[in-house]
Each structure stands twice: as structure tokens, then as C-alpha cells.
Write a protein that holds these residues in place. Sequence first.
Motif, PDB file in Angstrom:
ATOM      1  N   GLY A   1       0.785  -1.228   0.000  1.00 32.37           N
ATOM      2  CA  GLY A   1       0.000   0.000   0.000  1.00 32.37           C
ATOM      3  C   GLY A   1       0.813   1.272   0.000  1.00 32.37           C
ATOM      4  O   GLY A   1       0.276   2.355  -0.286  1.00 32.37           O
ATOM      5  N   ALA A   2       2.110   1.182   0.321  1.00 34.44           N
ATOM      6  CA  ALA A   2       2.969   2.366   0.281  1.00 34.44           C
ATOM      7  C   ALA A   2       3.062   2.872  -1.158  1.00 34.44           C
ATOM      8  O   ALA A   2       3.030   2.092  -2.117  1.00 34.44           O
ATOM      9  CB  ALA A   2       4.359   2.035   0.817  1.00 34.44           C
ATOM     10  N   VAL A   3       3.155   4.196  -1.315  1.00 35.47           N
ATOM     11  CA  VAL A   3       3.195   4.803  -2.647  1.00 35.47           C
ATOM     12  C   VAL A   3       4.559   5.451  -2.879  1.00 35.47           C
ATOM     13  O   VAL A   3       5.072   6.172  -2.013  1.00 35.47           O
ATOM     14  CB  VAL A   3       2.085   5.859  -2.801  1.00 35.47           C
ATOM     15  CG1 VAL A   3       2.183   6.554  -4.153  1.00 35.47           C
ATOM     16  CG2 VAL A   3       0.712   5.211  -2.645  1.00 35.47           C
ATOM     17  N   LEU A   4       5.133   5.189  -4.050  1.00 39.70           N
ATOM     18  CA  LEU A   4       6.439   5.732  -4.387  1.00 39.70           C
ATOM     19  C   LEU A   4       6.375   6.548  -5.668  1.00 39.70           C
ATOM     20  O   LEU A   4       5.708   6.174  -6.636  1.00 39.70           O
ATOM     21  CB  LEU A   4       7.446   4.589  -4.580  1.00 39.70           C
ATOM     22  CG  LEU A   4       7.858   3.804  -3.336  1.00 39.70           C
ATOM     23  CD1 LEU A   4       8.730   2.625  -3.726  1.00 39.70           C
ATOM     24  CD2 LEU A   4       8.595   4.703  -2.351  1.00 39.70           C
ATOM     25  N   ASP A   5       7.092   7.667  -5.677  1.00 44.69           N
ATOM     26  CA  ASP A   5       7.246   8.525  -6.845  1.00 44.69           C
ATOM     27  C   ASP A   5       8.455   7.993  -7.622  1.00 44.69           C
ATOM     28  O   ASP A   5       9.582   8.001  -7.112  1.00 44.69           O
ATOM     29  CB  ASP A   5       7.481   9.968  -6.370  1.00 44.69           C
ATOM     30  CG  ASP A   5       7.673  10.947  -7.512  1.00 44.69           C
ATOM     31  OD1 ASP A   5       8.363  10.603  -8.492  1.00 44.69           O
ATOM     32  OD2 ASP A   5       7.155  12.069  -7.418  1.00 44.69           O
ATOM     33  N   ILE A   6       8.220   7.516  -8.849  1.00 46.92           N
ATOM     34  CA  ILE A   6       9.279   6.850  -9.607  1.00 46.92           C
ATOM     35  C   ILE A   6       9.401   7.420 -11.018  1.00 46.92           C
ATOM     36  O   ILE A   6       8.400   7.627 -11.709  1.00 46.92           O
ATOM     37  CB  ILE A   6       9.012   5.329  -9.701  1.00 46.92           C
ATOM     38  CG1 ILE A   6       8.944   4.716  -8.295  1.00 46.92           C
ATOM     39  CG2 ILE A   6      10.089   4.633 -10.525  1.00 46.92           C
ATOM     40  CD1 ILE A   6       8.665   3.219  -8.290  1.00 46.92           C
TER      41      ILE A   6
END
Length: 244
Positions: A80-85
Motif C-alpha cells: 500500500g505504500a506509494v512511491l514517486d518513480i
Amino acid sequence: MKQSLFTVLTNENIADKVYKITLSGDISDITATGQFVNIKLDGFFLRRPISVCEASDGLLTLIYKVVGKGTEYMSTLTEGAVLDILTGLGNGYNTDPSGDRPLLVGGGVGVPPMYGLAKLLRGMGKEVSVILGFNTKTDVFYEEEFKALGCKVLVTTADGSYGRKGFVTDAVSDVGEYTYFYTCGPEPMLKALYGATDTSGQFSFEERMGCGFGACMGCSCKTKYGNKRICKDGPVLTKEEIIW
């Protein structure tokens, strides 16, 4: 290059300090095996460049090793963690010169991009041989995954605790005839392979980066054809252009 948000689906420990993270998101900009992504982590100034292991069906698979505070933080991420990639970075491997029996050589965290490449080459009907190099038995990962693709797999460990004792160069002679080679790993390994291989090939270089897309010039290196940026013009260079 595209900037997108990805959601963590799984993040599992698969070897000593080595993690496999699977994310869902827009992978449309990942068009070649051997490309990498650049991940923004909360609380850290620079993004972390990570080679793509596999990208298909809206899923991005990365394998990374905990070597500092940034990757240590990554290892704590949960579902569920969100990463900017940033995706679609680097030039990737060219499969055109591979021939019928390509050889793939990966060392440590240089193994993951070899998996995506092996999958592609096997899909083209190639007879793929793979050499995986590690320091010790607890470092070994993805041996069975390569075998499941139908690859011939040789594993080396520097201390002899698993597979063939020695380095990847010691196993090249065990492969037999090969038509071309691809490799990714630490620079000493790449340099050794340069002298131990009989054919042309492509080398993916690991390098510290600032921006990751060619603006800062922080990862420039000299080649026989002029200066190149590892992040933009690489990370894959051909054997013929490398200057050690």
C-alpha cells in the motif's frame, strides 16, 4: 522518461540483505530490458537508481540490496505504500546481435536485469546460458527462476560455499560455445569479463547518479567515441567502445 506514482504490492527478503519489491503502476515508458528507474524516498535528497528486473502486465519488479540508509528504508516499505518513480531511464540492451546462443553474466545485484533479458531472449527461441556470480551461498538468488525459463545456469561463489568456487570468469569456459554476451555487475567483474570473453558483448555499468536523466553530467565517462553519460547514453555500452 515518465514520472509516475507506484503502489507497493509486496516487498520480500530473498537473500542476505537482498529484497524483491513488486509495484503496480504505469510501466508504458519501460521499453527495453536493461533500463532502470529512479525512486524518490521520503526524507532523502537524491533518488535511488534501481535496475528493472521485470516489467509486464502493469507490474514492476525490482531487486535491490540494502547497502545504506536509503535502501534500508526501502526494505521497511509495506503493501500500500506509494512511491514517486521516474521510469524509462537508460538505453537498455540491444538483442539484434545476440545470435542463437547468447551468454548472460550477472554479478550480485547485476543479476536482476539479466532475468528480464533472459526471458526476452528465450521468447525469441534463443538457447540462453547464464552465469550468476555471488560472494557466498547466502547471497544467491534467482537461480531457479532462470532455470524455469529454460536457461542453462551456472552459479559461482567466491568462497566456494555453493556452485563453482571462484568468479564468473572461471565459469565462462564451462559454458561452451556462445555467440554473444551480455553482462551487468560491479566494475571489476566487467573489466575481468572484457578480457575473458571471445565475442563482442554489451556491458551495463553501475554508477552513482545525481539526476538520473542526463542533466547534471555527474555520471559521465570517457569512451572511444567521446564522453557519454551512464544514465542517459548508457548504462549499456558495447565492448568496442569501452576504455578501462
